[in-house]
Design a protein around this motif. Structure first.
Motif, PDB file in Angstrom:
ATOM      1  N   THR A  19       0.777  -1.064   0.039  1.00  0.00           N
ATOM      2  CA  THR A  19       0.041  -0.113  -0.052  1.00  0.00           C
ATOM      3  C   THR A  19       0.911   1.065  -0.018  1.00  0.00           C
ATOM      4  O   THR A  19       0.600   2.134  -0.516  1.00  0.00           O
ATOM      5  N   SER A  20       1.946   1.330   0.769  1.00  0.00           N
ATOM      6  CA  SER A  20       2.864   2.353   0.786  1.00  0.00           C
ATOM      7  C   SER A  20       3.457   2.513  -0.390  1.00  0.00           C
ATOM      8  O   SER A  20       3.831   3.835  -0.869  1.00  0.00           O
ATOM      9  N   LEU A  21       3.827   1.563  -1.176  1.00  0.00           N
ATOM     10  CA  LEU A  21       4.691   1.810  -2.415  1.00  0.00           C
ATOM     11  C   LEU A  21       3.545   2.252  -3.442  1.00  0.00           C
ATOM     12  O   LEU A  21       3.336   1.434  -4.252  1.00  0.00           O
ATOM     13  N   THR A  22       3.157   3.375  -3.503  1.00  0.00           N
ATOM     14  CA  THR A  22       2.162   3.911  -4.435  1.00  0.00           C
ATOM     15  C   THR A  22       2.768   4.516  -5.662  1.00  0.00           C
ATOM     16  O   THR A  22       2.201   4.954  -6.527  1.00  0.00           O
ATOM     17  N   THR A  23       4.166   4.595  -5.728  1.00  0.00           N
ATOM     18  CA  THR A  23       4.897   4.947  -6.888  1.00  0.00           C
ATOM     19  C   THR A  23       5.768   3.840  -7.458  1.00  0.00           C
ATOM     20  O   THR A  23       5.678   2.929  -6.828  1.00  0.00           O
ATOM     21  N   SER A  24       6.248   4.034  -8.705  1.00  0.00           N
ATOM     22  CA  SER A  24       6.934   2.988  -9.435  1.00  0.00           C
ATOM     23  C   SER A  24       8.205   2.862  -8.679  1.00  0.00           C
ATOM     24  O   SER A  24       8.636   3.765  -8.029  1.00  0.00           O
ATOM     25  N   SER A  25       9.112   1.668  -8.936  1.00  0.00           N
ATOM     26  CA  SER A  25      10.361   1.479  -8.393  1.00  0.00           C
ATOM     27  C   SER A  25      11.334   2.773  -8.606  1.00  0.00           C
ATOM     28  O   SER A  25      12.097   3.344  -7.957  1.00  0.00           O
ATOM     29  N   ALA A  26      11.033   3.317  -9.870  1.00  0.00           N
ATOM     30  CA  ALA A  26      11.963   4.487 -10.232  1.00  0.00           C
ATOM     31  C   ALA A  26      11.634   5.655  -9.611  1.00  0.00           C
ATOM     32  O   ALA A  26      12.724   6.380  -8.867  1.00  0.00           O
ATOM     33  N   ASP A  27      10.335   5.964  -9.182  1.00  0.00           N
ATOM     34  CA  ASP A  27      10.135   6.846  -8.600  1.00  0.00           C
ATOM     35  C   ASP A  27      10.318   6.922  -7.081  1.00  0.00           C
ATOM     36  O   ASP A  27      10.603   7.868  -6.595  1.00  0.00           O
ATOM     37  N   ALA A  64      13.114   5.153  -5.936  1.00  0.00           N
ATOM     38  CA  ALA A  64      14.436   5.624  -5.808  1.00  0.00           C
ATOM     39  C   ALA A  64      14.926   7.148  -5.836  1.00  0.00           C
ATOM     40  O   ALA A  64      15.574   7.344  -5.113  1.00  0.00           O
ATOM     41  N   ARG A  65      13.939   7.612  -6.754  1.00  0.00           N
ATOM     42  CA  ARG A  65      14.198   9.093  -7.055  1.00  0.00           C
ATOM     43  C   ARG A  65      13.873   9.601  -5.577  1.00  0.00           C
ATOM     44  O   ARG A  65      14.551  10.718  -5.197  1.00  0.00           O
ATOM     45  N   ASN A  66      12.783   9.605  -5.079  1.00  0.00           N
ATOM     46  CA  ASN A  66      12.273  10.241  -3.837  1.00  0.00           C
ATOM     47  C   ASN A  66      12.900  10.026  -2.643  1.00  0.00           C
ATOM     48  O   ASN A  66      13.380  10.781  -2.004  1.00  0.00           O
ATOM     49  N   ALA A  67      13.535   8.534  -2.723  1.00  0.00           N
ATOM     50  CA  ALA A  67      14.266   8.180  -1.359  1.00  0.00           C
ATOM     51  C   ALA A  67      15.546   9.149  -1.421  1.00  0.00           C
ATOM     52  O   ALA A  67      15.970   9.846  -0.504  1.00  0.00           O
ATOM     53  N   LEU A  68      16.271   9.414  -2.638  1.00  0.00           N
ATOM     54  CA  LEU A  68      17.361  10.380  -2.937  1.00  0.00           C
ATOM     55  C   LEU A  68      17.070  11.374  -2.368  1.00  0.00           C
ATOM     56  O   LEU A  68      17.917  12.211  -1.702  1.00  0.00           O
ATOM     57  N   ARG A 109      15.268   3.868   7.778  1.00  0.00           N
ATOM     58  CA  ARG A 109      16.591   4.067   7.133  1.00  0.00           C
ATOM     59  C   ARG A 109      16.984   4.963   6.347  1.00  0.00           C
ATOM     60  O   ARG A 109      18.199   5.703   6.262  1.00  0.00           O
ATOM     61  N   ILE A 110      15.940   5.626   5.651  1.00  0.00           N
ATOM     62  CA  ILE A 110      16.374   6.743   4.941  1.00  0.00           C
ATOM     63  C   ILE A 110      16.444   8.019   5.742  1.00  0.00           C
ATOM     64  O   ILE A 110      17.177   8.840   5.755  1.00  0.00           O
ATOM     65  N   GLN A 111      15.645   8.357   6.850  1.00  0.00           N
ATOM     66  CA  GLN A 111      15.676   9.378   7.882  1.00  0.00           C
ATOM     67  C   GLN A 111      17.156   9.014   8.581  1.00  0.00           C
ATOM     68  O   GLN A 111      17.787  10.272   8.673  1.00  0.00           O
ATOM     69  N   GLY A 112      17.487   7.804   8.853  1.00  0.00           N
ATOM     70  CA  GLY A 112      18.824   7.860   9.788  1.00  0.00           C
ATOM     71  C   GLY A 112      19.899   8.211   8.644  1.00  0.00           C
ATOM     72  O   GLY A 112      20.929   8.785   8.975  1.00  0.00           O
ATOM     73  N   THR A 113      20.045   7.519   7.373  1.00  0.00           N
ATOM     74  CA  THR A 113      20.961   7.881   6.574  1.00  0.00           C
ATOM     75  C   THR A 113      21.072   9.493   6.539  1.00  0.00           C
ATOM     76  O   THR A 113      22.133  10.199   6.429  1.00  0.00           O
ATOM     77  N   ALA A 114      19.952  10.397   6.209  1.00  0.00           N
ATOM     78  CA  ALA A 114      20.115  11.787   6.206  1.00  0.00           C
ATOM     79  C   ALA A 114      20.569  12.332   7.175  1.00  0.00           C
ATOM     80  O   ALA A 114      21.407  13.440   7.328  1.00  0.00           O
ATOM     81  N   GLN A 115      20.327  11.661   8.398  1.00  0.00           N
ATOM     82  CA  GLN A 115      20.820  12.457   9.434  1.00  0.00           C
ATOM     83  C   GLN A 115      22.534  12.025   9.884  1.00  0.00           C
ATOM     84  O   GLN A 115      23.079  13.101  10.278  1.00  0.00           O
ATOM     85  N   VAL A 116      22.784  11.003   9.669  1.00  0.00           N
ATOM     86  CA  VAL A 116      23.991  10.765   9.454  1.00  0.00           C
ATOM     87  C   VAL A 116      24.910  11.481   8.607  1.00  0.00           C
ATOM     88  O   VAL A 116      26.155  12.054   8.772  1.00  0.00           O
ATOM     89  N   GLN A 123       8.965  13.547  -6.661  1.00  0.00           N
ATOM     90  CA  GLN A 123       7.697  12.890  -7.795  1.00  0.00           C
ATOM     91  C   GLN A 123       6.432  12.589  -6.882  1.00  0.00           C
ATOM     92  O   GLN A 123       6.617  11.790  -5.939  1.00  0.00           O
ATOM     93  N   GLU A 124       5.415  13.560  -6.550  1.00  0.00           N
ATOM     94  CA  GLU A 124       4.328  13.163  -5.884  1.00  0.00           C
ATOM     95  C   GLU A 124       3.357  11.945  -6.216  1.00  0.00           C
ATOM     96  O   GLU A 124       3.347  12.034  -7.439  1.00  0.00           O
ATOM     97  N   PRO A 125       3.125  10.726  -5.344  1.00  0.00           N
ATOM     98  CA  PRO A 125       2.376   9.916  -6.001  1.00  0.00           C
ATOM     99  C   PRO A 125       0.911  10.576  -6.367  1.00  0.00           C
ATOM    100  O   PRO A 125       0.595  11.483  -5.852  1.00  0.00           O
ATOM    101  N   GLU A 126       0.297   9.626  -7.204  1.00  0.00           N
ATOM    102  CA  GLU A 126      -1.260  10.221  -7.548  1.00  0.00           C
ATOM    103  C   GLU A 126      -1.995  10.141  -6.243  1.00  0.00           C
ATOM    104  O   GLU A 126      -1.923   9.552  -5.249  1.00  0.00           O
ATOM    105  N   PRO A 127      -2.864  11.238  -6.190  1.00  0.00           N
ATOM    106  CA  PRO A 127      -3.571  11.495  -4.877  1.00  0.00           C
ATOM    107  C   PRO A 127      -4.657  10.294  -4.664  1.00  0.00           C
ATOM    108  O   PRO A 127      -5.154   9.554  -5.547  1.00  0.00           O
TER     109      PRO A 127
END
Length: 432
Positions: A10-18, A20-24, A158-165, A216-220
């Motif tokens: 359910t959380s993965l409302t975007t494509s894998s490419a989106d 990766a882009r959003n995580a970065l 892990r994304i929040q933690g990586t950003a904090q590091v 890239q904002e997911p579809e509403p």
């Protein structure tokens, strides 16, 4: 399919490419924002700067409280409005471009009038920082909703933690820069040194916003009728009475936040009572940043493996260590006279562990506990009610003036212990 698997899909409302882009992009945005905030640290740089302008612990405490309240107070009203928007990103970006250049304006006023009109500069800077955080509050509500839809629960930590590091590693250099800028060896003295620190923070905030614009904002979700602001405010008592776990969590958040009753006064205790110099703040900043980096590593592990409740309790325990060390300072220094710097490095290390994570476990608990359509409302509700924490620095200033620095450290320890006890009945969002 398990419940966790279903939530993950359910959380993965975007494509894998989106994804990766959003995580970065979220990682870079959070890291840069953390870096910018280090230049205006509310535990080192701002209290010391205010002390150059006014000689009053109460005034400094009130100013610090107003600044913290600025980010919290508007969020419930913003949440009601944002929840009615199909796409959140445009509203978020408008707030970013208005708020993040403000420190350039503040830097100019400090540079030109810091010596000749200190009281005016004090009032102007408090107002300017208040406006920055109030506007940033309008950004944070859609930011959290956007992150919840763009990043799955078990990858968010892990994304929040990586950003904090990453932000923490960069901030280690900020500690060195702060030490140099405020030292006698610097080519800039007051007020130019502080003005340059503030201008640099603004530049970093703007770059952070540039990266965030790439999300890239997911579809509403399918449109649903949303309550008006008046209806939201009228429903608050019912929500709090019917959702007791959420009410209990708010109480824990507020009491845990009151540990900050002492946060602005460690540096004043060090400089006014123990003989530290202004340039020593660079050491304190670096120690606090080291704590931030460590907390980022912990967040990625604890949040994803054991969930936000364990993370929450761990942060509350860590929040007790700075006041404990400050209370023991006279005894420690009597035994180890040459260790005062190491003592305060430890205080600021644990302060970094605590302050860099005080909000995350509560936000993540809500993101997992509440269904998607109600997330902005719940995030706005906890932040607005947690605005009571803005009274903590003012209370701290009054305690220092009326009693002593050790008294304010003892009060901070009391709030930490009480919030830990009250966190024990909270439900675990990762429970099977």
């Amino acid at each position: 399919m398990s419940k966790d698997d279903a939530q993950q899909l359910t959380s993965l409302t975007t494509s894998s490419a989106d994804y990766a882009r959003n995580a970065l992009v979220f990682t870079i945005d959070m890291a840069l924002f953390h870096l910018g905030v280090t230049f205006i640290s509310s535990t080192t740089v701002l209290p010391a700067f205010f002390a150059m302008l006014v000689d009053s612990e109460v005034a400094i405490g009130v100013a610090t409280g107003l600044i913290s309240g600025a980010w919290l107070l508007p969020q419930l009203l913003v949440a009601s409005f944002v929840s009615r928007l199909s796409y959140k990103k445009p509203f978020m970006m408008r707030g970013i471009w208005v708020s993040r250049p403000l420190f350039f304006l503040m830097a100019a006023v400090v540079w030109l009038l810091g010596r000749t009109a200190p009281l005016f500069v004090f009032v102007f800077c408090v107002a300017c920082i208040f406006c920055f955080f109030a506007l940033d509050a309008t950004v944070s509500v859609p930011w959290f909703d956007l992150m919840a839809r763009a990043l799955p629960d078990r990858r968010r930590g892990r994304i929040q933690g990586t950003a904090q590091v990453l932000g923490g590693i960069g901030s280690m250099g900020v500690g060195w820069l702060v030490r140099y800028m405020l030292s006698d060896a610097s080519r800039w003295d007051f007020p130019a040194n502080y003005a340059l620190l503030f201008a640099t923070s603004s530049a970093i905030f703007i770059v952070s916003g540039m990266f965030l614009s790439l999300v890239q904002e997911p579809e509403p979700q399918p449109f649903q009728d949303k309550p008006s602001v008046r209806q939201v405010l009228a429903s608050l008592p019912r929500i709090l009475m019917e959702d007791r776990p959420f009410l209990n969590m708010i109480v824990v958040r507020i009491l845990g936040g009151f540990v900050s009753v002492a946060s602005a006064f460690y540096v004043l205790y060090a400089t006014k009572k123990l003989g530290f110099l202004a340039q020593d703040m660079g050491f304190f900043v670096s120690a606090q940043v080291a704590g931030t980096v460590t907390s980022g590593l912990l967040m990625g592990l604890v949040q994803d493996r054991w969930g936000p409740l364990v993370h929450m309790r761990m942060i509350i325990v860590l929040s007790a260590l700075p006041p404990v060390l400050a209370l023991l300072a006279p005894s420690i220094l009597a035994i180890w006279g040459g260790g005062r710097l190491y003592l305060f490095l430890a205080i600021y290390f644990f302060l970094g562990l605590y302050m860099s994570n005080i909000g995350w476990p509560f936000f993540n608990w809500i993101l997992e506990y509440v269904e998607g359509s109600s997330r902005p409302l719940y995030i706005g509700m906890i932040n607005t009610l947690a605005a009571l924490v803005m009274l903590a620095p003012s209370l701290g200033g009054w305690i220092v003036k009326t009693f002593s620095y050790p008294a304010v450290f003892a009060v901070a320890l009391f709030f930490s212990l009480v919030s830990l006890l009250l966190s024990l009945p909270l439900p675990d969002t990762r429970a099977p």
